[in-house]
Scaffold this motif. Structure first.
Motif, PDB file in Angstrom:
ATOM      1  N   ARG A 103       0.824  -1.206   0.000  1.00 36.75           N
ATOM      2  CA  ARG A 103       0.000   0.000   0.000  1.00 36.75           C
ATOM      3  C   ARG A 103       0.861   1.260   0.000  1.00 36.75           C
ATOM      4  NH1 ARG A 103      -5.703  -0.943   3.120  1.00 36.75           N
ATOM      5  NH2 ARG A 103      -6.152  -2.989   2.200  1.00 36.75           N
ATOM      6  N   THR A 128       2.180   1.681  -3.470  1.00 39.10           N
ATOM      7  CA  THR A 128       1.128   2.147  -4.374  1.00 39.10           C
ATOM      8  C   THR A 128       0.931   3.655  -4.242  1.00 39.10           C
ATOM      9  OG1 THR A 128      -0.016   0.018  -4.271  1.00 39.10           O
ATOM     10  CG2 THR A 128      -1.314   1.921  -4.972  1.00 39.10           C
ATOM     11  N   GLU A 129       0.922   4.152  -3.014  1.00 39.85           N
ATOM     12  CA  GLU A 129       0.766   5.592  -2.795  1.00 39.85           C
ATOM     13  C   GLU A 129       1.967   6.362  -3.330  1.00 39.85           C
ATOM     14  OE1 GLU A 129      -1.872   7.040  -1.808  1.00 39.85           O
ATOM     15  OE2 GLU A 129      -3.014   5.266  -1.219  1.00 39.85           O
ATOM     16  N   GLN A 158       1.804   6.569  -7.095  1.00 40.42           N
ATOM     17  CA  GLN A 158       0.822   7.561  -7.531  1.00 40.42           C
ATOM     18  C   GLN A 158       1.343   8.988  -7.358  1.00 40.42           C
ATOM     19  OE1 GLN A 158      -2.741   6.675  -5.336  1.00 40.42           O
ATOM     20  NE2 GLN A 158      -3.242   4.868  -6.586  1.00 40.42           N
ATOM     21  N   LEU A 172       2.493  11.256   2.000  1.00 47.49           N
ATOM     22  CA  LEU A 172       1.648  10.062   2.007  1.00 47.49           C
ATOM     23  C   LEU A 172       0.350  10.315   2.767  1.00 47.49           C
ATOM     24  CD1 LEU A 172       4.209   7.181   2.726  1.00 47.49           C
ATOM     25  CD2 LEU A 172       2.892   7.523   0.633  1.00 47.49           C
ATOM     26  N   VAL A 177      -2.318   5.317   5.469  1.00 46.04           N
ATOM     27  CA  VAL A 177      -2.194   3.989   4.870  1.00 46.04           C
ATOM     28  C   VAL A 177      -2.987   3.012   5.744  1.00 46.04           C
ATOM     29  CG1 VAL A 177      -0.633   2.162   4.153  1.00 46.04           C
ATOM     30  CG2 VAL A 177       0.081   4.567   3.999  1.00 46.04           C
TER      31      VAL A 177
END
Length: 443
Positions: free
Chosen positions: A121, A124-125, A128, A240, A243
């Motif tokens: 996760r 993934t952040e 992005q 971020l 999460v």
């Protein structure tokens, strides 16, 4: 002739007969003593007469049927009663549940599942956010050459690999810390409260993923992870978002199938215990042959406990079978820990039933018990070839059943092996019972 010279007549048993001339002389007749000496008689042993069978009256027949029904119901209710106490002590009580699953914060499968999910996760952040792309665009806006900008873009892949390795180390350090243990315990406390509300019919409060899976929410670790990544120098860590981490513990659609059973047994453990004991005791007292009824009852309780142990493992496997393979490790550890207490209760019942069964078999009265003890005594003094003869089948089959029972009560076995051993116990126990012939006692 007497001493005074008088002649004393000799008495005779009958008129004297003189055989005719030329006829063969007859042999003298044997006296009873001579006949017994010449032809000794053998003592004739008469087997003891069996007592006349008492006729079975219709009332006695109905009492026997009622006894059998009560014993069967009592044996069936034994695992139900054990399950009800387990539900009350573990499933419905939040603190007991947390005490069971809390130590799983150090379980390798749980830690691995959490680490893999949080790392994925975070990456993934970060992907992005596209830190390298944003940096390249800013440099281009400042006037760097396109060639240099293209060279910077080539650094994106190796930088991402190094970033992922760094993120994994940071997450692993957090997951193995006391902070994770505290968050894990609190998250399970919340999840258990929601689970109880689900089992009571309220599905609106349950933390679920979109596919309906039950999860333990670990989003409380978000700020800790973000701060640790910033301190480790991970690019873009300060940007971020939260999460949200979670550990899947079960399939929500399958757990709802337990709702009816939960409602049935959660408030009845003591009632079930009293009813179960009453059915078994009254059933044995109503039986025409109480020793036989006691043996069958104890055997039924033992088999019921073994079958339920296997059923608990099958149910645990079924509860997680609908999950993704990546989630089954952690979920399996949780389900295994929760159901372990049920298996312990059943093992205690099994050990007690086994001990009572052995004592009853060796100390009871009646022809079957006597035949069994005679088989044990004869086998102890004879060779193996004699021991495995038909008259010693009860001992051999009983020994096989006993070994299988001890193995099942002493160790956690795979489901397939457990099912096979239960079948062996039933077959060997039935053979031992059926081949114990009371007629051997008088042989």
């Amino acid at each position: 002739m007497s001493s005074n010279g008088d002649t004393v007549p000799v008495p005779t048993t009958g008129p004297a007969t003189t055989p005719p001339a030329g006829a063969p002389a007859e042999p003298p007749a044997e006296t009873p003593a001579q006949s017994e000496a010449a032809h000794p008689t053998q003592p004739v042993t008469t087997p003891p007469a069996a007592p006349p069978a008492q006729p079975v009256t219709p009332r006695r027949r109905w009492l026997s049927i009622l006894s059998a029904i009560m014993i069967v119901l009592g044996c069936v209710l034994v695992p139900v009663t054990a399950t009800s106490f387990w539900v009350r002590g573990t499933i419905t009580d939040t603190e007991s549940y947390v005490a069971v699953v809390g130590p799983l914060a150090s379980d390798p499968q749980v830690q691995t599942a959490v680490e893999e999910q949080l790392t994925a996760r975070v990456m993934t952040e970060l992907t992005q956010l596209d830190v390298i792309g944003a940096l390249t665009e800013a440099l281009v806006a400042q006037g760097i050459s396109p060639e240099l900008a293209s060279s910077l873009s080539l650094l994106q892949s190796p930088l991402q690999d190094r970033t992922e390795a760094l993120v994994r180390r940071v997450v692993d350090r957090i997951v193995t810390s006391e902070r994770f243990a505290a968050v894990w315990t609190n998250a399970n406390r919340i999840a258990h409260t929601q689970l109880i509300r689900l089992l009571e019919g309220d599905t609106t409060v349950l933390t679920q993923q979109e596919d309906g899976q039950l999860v333990v929410d670990l989003s409380a670790l978000s700020s800790t992870i973000r701060t640790a990544l910033e301190n480790a120098g991970v690019p873009g860590a300060s940007l971020l978002p939260d999460v949200a981490g979670a550990v899947v513990v079960g399939d929500g659609t399958r757990l709802t199938q337990a709702e009816t059973a939960y409602r049935l047994v959660k408030g009845l453990p003591w009632v079930l215990l009293v009813v179960t004991i009453a059915l078994i005791v009254i059933g044995v007292l109503l039986a025409r042959r109480r020793w036989r009824a006691s043996m069958l009852t104890l055997g039924g309780v033992l088999v019921a406990a073994l079958v339920t142990i296997v059923a608990a493992r099958v149910g645990a496997d079924y509860a997680i079978s609908g999950l993704e393979p990546a989630n089954r490790g952690a979920a399996g550890s949780i389900v295994e820990a929760v159901t372990d207490r049920l298996r312990q209760i059943l093992r205690v019942i099994g050990w007690l039933a086994l001990a009572a069964l052995v004592v009853t078999a060796l100390t009871g009265g009646g022809p079957r018990a006597t035949a069994l003890r005679r088989s044990v005594g004869d086998t102890a003094s004879q060779t193996w070839s004699a021991a495995v003869a038909w008259r010693h089948t009860p001992l051999v089959a009983g020994a096989v059943a006993l070994v299988c029972v001890v193995v099942m009560l002493a160790a956690d076995l795979p489901v397939g092996v457990s099912i096979a051993l239960v079948a062996v116990v039933v077959i060997a126990g039935t053979l031992a019972w059926r081949s114990t012939r009371p007629s051997e006692v008088t042989g």
